[in-house]
Design an enzyme around this catalytic site. Sequence first.
Site, PDB file in Angstrom:
ATOM      1  N   TYR A   1       0.833  -1.208   0.000  1.00  0.00           N
ATOM      2  CA  TYR A   1       0.000   0.000   0.000  1.00  0.00           C
ATOM      3  C   TYR A   1       0.869   1.262   0.000  1.00  0.00           C
ATOM      4  O   TYR A   1       0.625   2.192  -0.756  1.00  0.00           O
ATOM      5  CB  TYR A   1      -0.924   0.002   1.224  1.00  0.00           C
ATOM      6  CG  TYR A   1      -1.935   1.103   1.187  1.00  0.00           C
ATOM      7  CD1 TYR A   1      -3.200   0.911   0.630  1.00  0.00           C
ATOM      8  CD2 TYR A   1      -1.630   2.373   1.687  1.00  0.00           C
ATOM      9  CE1 TYR A   1      -4.124   1.939   0.575  1.00  0.00           C
ATOM     10  CE2 TYR A   1      -2.552   3.405   1.628  1.00  0.00           C
ATOM     11  CZ  TYR A   1      -3.795   3.186   1.078  1.00  0.00           C
ATOM     12  OH  TYR A   1      -4.713   4.201   1.019  1.00  0.00           O
TER      13      TYR A   1
ATOM     14  N   PHE B   1      -7.115  19.197 -25.321  1.00  0.00           N
ATOM     15  CA  PHE B   1      -7.854  17.961 -25.619  1.00  0.00           C
ATOM     16  C   PHE B   1      -9.225  18.090 -24.959  1.00  0.00           C
ATOM     17  O   PHE B   1      -9.389  18.861 -24.015  1.00  0.00           O
ATOM     18  CB  PHE B   1      -7.083  16.752 -25.080  1.00  0.00           C
ATOM     19  CG  PHE B   1      -7.809  15.466 -25.331  1.00  0.00           C
ATOM     20  CD1 PHE B   1      -8.018  15.018 -26.634  1.00  0.00           C
ATOM     21  CD2 PHE B   1      -8.318  14.715 -24.293  1.00  0.00           C
ATOM     22  CE1 PHE B   1      -8.719  13.848 -26.868  1.00  0.00           C
ATOM     23  CE2 PHE B   1      -9.019  13.541 -24.527  1.00  0.00           C
ATOM     24  CZ  PHE B   1      -9.218  13.111 -25.819  1.00  0.00           C
ATOM     25  N   ASP B   2     -10.231  17.325 -25.412  1.00  0.00           N
ATOM     26  CA  ASP B   2     -11.596  17.578 -24.907  1.00  0.00           C
ATOM     27  C   ASP B   2     -11.754  17.338 -23.411  1.00  0.00           C
ATOM     28  O   ASP B   2     -12.477  18.062 -22.746  1.00  0.00           O
ATOM     29  CB  ASP B   2     -12.676  16.882 -25.742  1.00  0.00           C
ATOM     30  CG  ASP B   2     -12.505  15.393 -25.877  1.00  0.00           C
ATOM     31  OD1 ASP B   2     -11.606  14.838 -25.228  1.00  0.00           O
ATOM     32  OD2 ASP B   2     -13.278  14.767 -26.632  1.00  0.00           O
TER      33      ASP B   2
ATOM     34  N   ASP C   1       1.003  19.163 -21.749  1.00  0.00           N
ATOM     35  CA  ASP C   1       0.253  17.913 -21.883  1.00  0.00           C
ATOM     36  C   ASP C   1       1.154  17.003 -22.713  1.00  0.00           C
ATOM     37  O   ASP C   1       1.328  17.198 -23.913  1.00  0.00           O
ATOM     38  CB  ASP C   1      -1.087  18.163 -22.588  1.00  0.00           C
ATOM     39  CG  ASP C   1      -1.887  16.879 -22.813  1.00  0.00           C
ATOM     40  OD1 ASP C   1      -1.271  15.783 -22.843  1.00  0.00           O
ATOM     41  OD2 ASP C   1      -3.114  16.954 -22.976  1.00  0.00           O
TER      42      ASP C   1
ATOM     43  N   ALA D   1       1.132  13.668 -23.427  1.00  0.00           N
ATOM     44  CA  ALA D   1       0.657  12.338 -23.829  1.00  0.00           C
ATOM     45  C   ALA D   1       1.481  11.708 -24.960  1.00  0.00           C
ATOM     46  O   ALA D   1       1.785  10.528 -24.936  1.00  0.00           O
ATOM     47  CB  ALA D   1      -0.815  12.416 -24.223  1.00  0.00           C
TER      48      ALA D   1
ATOM     49  N   LYS E   1      -0.635   6.530 -23.931  1.00  0.00           N
ATOM     50  CA  LYS E   1      -0.135   6.806 -25.283  1.00  0.00           C
ATOM     51  C   LYS E   1       1.364   6.489 -25.290  1.00  0.00           C
ATOM     52  O   LYS E   1       1.752   5.338 -25.409  1.00  0.00           O
ATOM     53  CB  LYS E   1      -0.410   8.271 -25.665  1.00  0.00           C
ATOM     54  CG  LYS E   1      -1.870   8.552 -26.001  1.00  0.00           C
ATOM     55  CD  LYS E   1      -2.675   8.854 -24.802  1.00  0.00           C
ATOM     56  CE  LYS E   1      -4.067   9.342 -25.112  1.00  0.00           C
ATOM     57  NZ  LYS E   1      -4.893   9.401 -23.886  1.00  0.00           N
TER      58      LYS E   1
ATOM     59  N   HIS F   1     -21.693  11.691 -29.062  1.00  0.00           N
ATOM     60  CA  HIS F   1     -21.132  10.739 -30.020  1.00  0.00           C
ATOM     61  C   HIS F   1     -20.942   9.342 -29.432  1.00  0.00           C
ATOM     62  O   HIS F   1     -20.937   8.364 -30.155  1.00  0.00           O
ATOM     63  CB  HIS F   1     -19.798  11.259 -30.566  1.00  0.00           C
ATOM     64  CG  HIS F   1     -18.779  11.535 -29.514  1.00  0.00           C
ATOM     65  ND1 HIS F   1     -18.860  12.610 -28.675  1.00  0.00           N
ATOM     66  CD2 HIS F   1     -17.683  10.849 -29.141  1.00  0.00           C
ATOM     67  CE1 HIS F   1     -17.838  12.587 -27.838  1.00  0.00           C
ATOM     68  NE2 HIS F   1     -17.112  11.525 -28.092  1.00  0.00           N
TER      69      HIS F   1
HETATM   70  N1  F0G Z   1      -4.468  14.713 -23.445  1.00  0.00           N
HETATM   71  C1  F0G Z   1      -4.430  14.293 -24.724  1.00  0.00           C
HETATM   72  C2  F0G Z   1      -3.632  15.059 -25.729  1.00  0.00           C
HETATM   73  C3  F0G Z   1      -5.152  13.143 -25.104  1.00  0.00           C
HETATM   74  O1  F0G Z   1      -5.135  12.754 -26.385  1.00  0.00           O
HETATM   75  C4  F0G Z   1      -5.906  12.447 -24.126  1.00  0.00           C
HETATM   76  C5  F0G Z   1      -6.661  11.248 -24.485  1.00  0.00           C
HETATM   77  C6  F0G Z   1      -5.889  12.919 -22.805  1.00  0.00           C
HETATM   78  C7  F0G Z   1      -5.161  14.053 -22.496  1.00  0.00           C
HETATM   79  C8  F0G Z   1      -6.655  12.222 -21.711  1.00  0.00           C
HETATM   80  O2  F0G Z   1      -5.998  11.072 -21.327  1.00  0.00           O
HETATM   81  O3  F0G Z   1      -7.539   9.186 -21.926  1.00  0.00           O
HETATM   82  O4  F0G Z   1      -5.657   8.889 -20.299  1.00  0.00           O
HETATM   83  O5  F0G Z   1      -7.646  10.215 -19.666  1.00  0.00           O
HETATM   84  N2  F0G Z   1      -6.891  10.880 -25.684  1.00  0.00           N
HETATM   85  C9  F0G Z   1      -7.542   9.651 -26.098  1.00  0.00           C
HETATM   86  C10 F0G Z   1      -7.713   9.660 -27.597  1.00  0.00           C
HETATM   87  C11 F0G Z   1      -8.783   9.343 -25.358  1.00  0.00           C
HETATM   88  O6  F0G Z   1      -8.362   8.728 -28.118  1.00  0.00           O
HETATM   89  O7  F0G Z   1      -7.177  10.548 -28.271  1.00  0.00           O
HETATM   90  P1  F0G Z   1      -6.761   9.767 -20.782  1.00  0.00           P
END
Ligand code: F0G
Length: 482
Positions: free
Chosen positions: A71, A123-124, A214, A216, A257, A449
Amino acid sequence: MKTIIEPFRCKTVEPIRFTTRSEREKLLKEAGNNLFRIKAEDVIIDLLTDSGTSAMSSEQWSAMMRGDESYAGCQSFFRFQEAVQEIFGFQEVLPVHQGRAAERLFFSQTVKAGQVVPSNTHFDTTRANVEALSGQALDLRCKEAADSESDYPFKGNIDLEAVTELLEGKGPDQIPFGMITITNNACGGQPVSLDNIRQYSQLLKARGIPLIIDAARFAENAYLIKEREPAYKEVAIPAIVREIFELADGCLMSAKKDGLANMGGFIALRDPELAARLKDALILTEGFPTYGGLSGRDLEAIAVGLKEVLSEDYLRYRAASAKYMANGLRANNVPIVVPSGLHAIYIDARQFLPHIPPAELPGQVVACQLYLEAGIRTCEIGTAMFGHTDPKTGLEVPAHQDLVRLALPRRVYSQSHFDYVIEGAERVYRRKGELTGMKIVWQPKALRHFTAQFQSLPQAAGTGSEHCPRHGKTLSTAGAGK
Ligand code: F0G
């Protein structure tokens, strides 16, 4: 040798179940023409997302067997922490279960109502997490990004003039930090140049505003810097990565990613005081700070994945395979966003189906047709995802672009799989004149979507499309997260 090959061989394989066209017709109908509602076993080639879909290496699997599930203070955390510190140069490391958890946690301690967070493109989930705190997520993508045919090498850049204007118009207390997404997923996976990050960081620093990256797809961005930014031609990838992150005060990472892992993420920072506050908040929702919602096994897989992703052999192969897909599609006249990045190829559905107006969801039509034709699952990034139905008129207000993302899972598909996708797209393209638009027959209140249901229209009616005022500047992106 000129031929670039996969720098690995396969030891475990996952069978693909082949479906027939008539089976797929039935499956798609049952799913309301929504590919998110199709079972993975009914998909032949799954290009829905590159997130959490990587194949892990034998080194990662063996590291997982070493996973320490204690833990508090597990050894796996220290191996994970060391990898992040070494690669990114930040001393404070907080594990979280995925990227959006990093966003929610970090913003909860840093963003106040009314504040503005600029970025090249959020990102969304990043946008949604800023907005959930009544902050403003501001997209300032560079001007070249708007032209899908321009071959400008860094279309992911932030617009530095717009940043200057913003900083002149607002006090530093109105901007808690600046963000930049590398690569810019929401903008066709386009890279950001080191020069752009440096200038952005200097503008922010002059006003005492931190820069948060960010990260990723940080390794893919570093590779594209090496390929496209002449000053870095001879610089090794890990050194480019260090140079990028030296310009920042911290980063938020989805390890699904470029962590080459199926789950996980982290926040990495310089500021120990902020990190201490975040650790307190982390315990409330993610877990103790040495596991942060992940098992020891996950931490091990990420620690190894972060190092593997920096291999130049791997990145060269990754770039070559993305280019192979892009070239194959272009050779068959399938219109795509250029220059293509590494994590996905984007079909421009408005060019693909010029006779179908945006309000009749050309991206959704292409995505459904790829599934019907060849069992290929992709992701519509356009009006189905980012448009909306006007409650007064009942008319569809389209997003400002209709794209279909062919996301490329890491180390999963071979060249013959890509040939299959190219052939499938070419067959759909050949029949494009016969295709009709679609309409939404059911949708939820938000994030439509994922669950909406669609129906084909008998024939394309010539309704006009409007520019979406909500998405005026934003090039929308995927929310295919698991
Ligand atoms: N930032 C970027 C640039 C991303 O592309 C994503 C996720 C996230 C943050 C969020 O990360 O999914 O680990 O919570 N992109 C995926 C996609 C979902 O299909 O492009 P997460």
